[in-house]
Design a protein around this motif. Structure first.
Motif, PDB file in Angstrom:
ATOM      1  N   MET A   1       0.847  -1.175   0.000  1.00 28.58           N
ATOM      2  CA  MET A   1       0.000   0.000   0.000  1.00 28.58           C
ATOM      3  C   MET A   1       0.896   1.244   0.000  1.00 28.58           C
ATOM      4  SD  MET A   1      -3.669   0.449   1.906  1.00 28.58           S
ATOM      5  CE  MET A   1      -3.260  -0.438   3.329  1.00 28.58           C
ATOM      6  N   THR A   2       0.350   2.313  -0.483  1.00 33.06           N
ATOM      7  CA  THR A   2       1.117   3.554  -0.545  1.00 33.06           C
ATOM      8  C   THR A   2       0.784   4.444   0.651  1.00 33.06           C
ATOM      9  OG1 THR A   2      -0.563   4.786  -1.767  1.00 33.06           O
ATOM     10  CG2 THR A   2       0.982   3.470  -3.068  1.00 33.06           C
ATOM     11  N   PRO A   3       1.666   5.370   0.978  1.00 37.21           N
ATOM     12  CA  PRO A   3       1.364   6.298   2.077  1.00 37.21           C
ATOM     13  C   PRO A   3       0.078   7.087   1.838  1.00 37.21           C
ATOM     14  CG  PRO A   3       3.696   6.391   1.546  1.00 37.21           C
ATOM     15  CD  PRO A   3       3.048   5.523   0.500  1.00 37.21           C
ATOM     16  N   ALA A   4      -0.196   7.452   0.578  1.00 38.64           N
ATOM     17  CA  ALA A   4      -1.424   8.209   0.281  1.00 38.64           C
ATOM     18  C   ALA A   4      -2.663   7.381   0.613  1.00 38.64           C
ATOM     19  CB  ALA A   4      -1.444   8.631  -1.187  1.00 38.64           C
ATOM     20  N   LEU A   5      -2.633   6.091   0.286  1.00 34.85           N
ATOM     21  CA  LEU A   5      -3.774   5.234   0.621  1.00 34.85           C
ATOM     22  C   LEU A   5      -3.901   5.049   2.126  1.00 34.85           C
ATOM     23  CD1 LEU A   5      -3.718   2.456  -2.124  1.00 34.85           C
ATOM     24  CD2 LEU A   5      -5.491   4.158  -1.727  1.00 34.85           C
ATOM     25  N   ASP A   6      -2.776   4.873   2.792  1.00 34.41           N
ATOM     26  CA  ASP A   6      -2.809   4.757   4.255  1.00 34.41           C
ATOM     27  C   ASP A   6      -3.449   5.994   4.880  1.00 34.41           C
ATOM     28  OD1 ASP A   6      -1.600   2.254   4.306  1.00 34.41           O
ATOM     29  OD2 ASP A   6       0.425   3.081   4.567  1.00 34.41           O
TER      30      ASP A   6
END
Length: 80
Positions: A1-6
């Motif tokens: 997962m990406t930081p933006a999704l997190d």
């Protein structure tokens, strides 16, 4: 997962946690679930089309999409 999704997931979690009334919180969860389902459907469709456009046969697209049949992969690519 990406930081933006997190970050986005944490924001939804925080927003739901702020709804004190349990019934209202459940209603908000249903709305969020329906909206996310539509987003995921659109992205699955795009992934199927992108893979097929890059030369993958529908059978392989189906495997990548989670082990669905070639016919189901084609249906997904058409938004069905």
């Amino acid at each position: 997962m990406t930081p933006a999704l997190d970050t986005a997931i944490a924001a939804v979690d925080d927003a739901l946690a702020e709804i004190e009334d349990p019934t209202a919180r459940r209603d908000a969860m249903r709305v969020a679930d329906a909206k996310l389902s539509e987003v995921f459907k659109r992205h699955r469709q795009g992934i199927a089309n992108d893979l097929h456009d890059k030369g993958k046969p529908w059978r392989e697209v189906g495997e990548i999409l989670g082990g669905v049949s070639a016919q189901r992969a084609w249906q997904i690519s058409r938004g069905q």
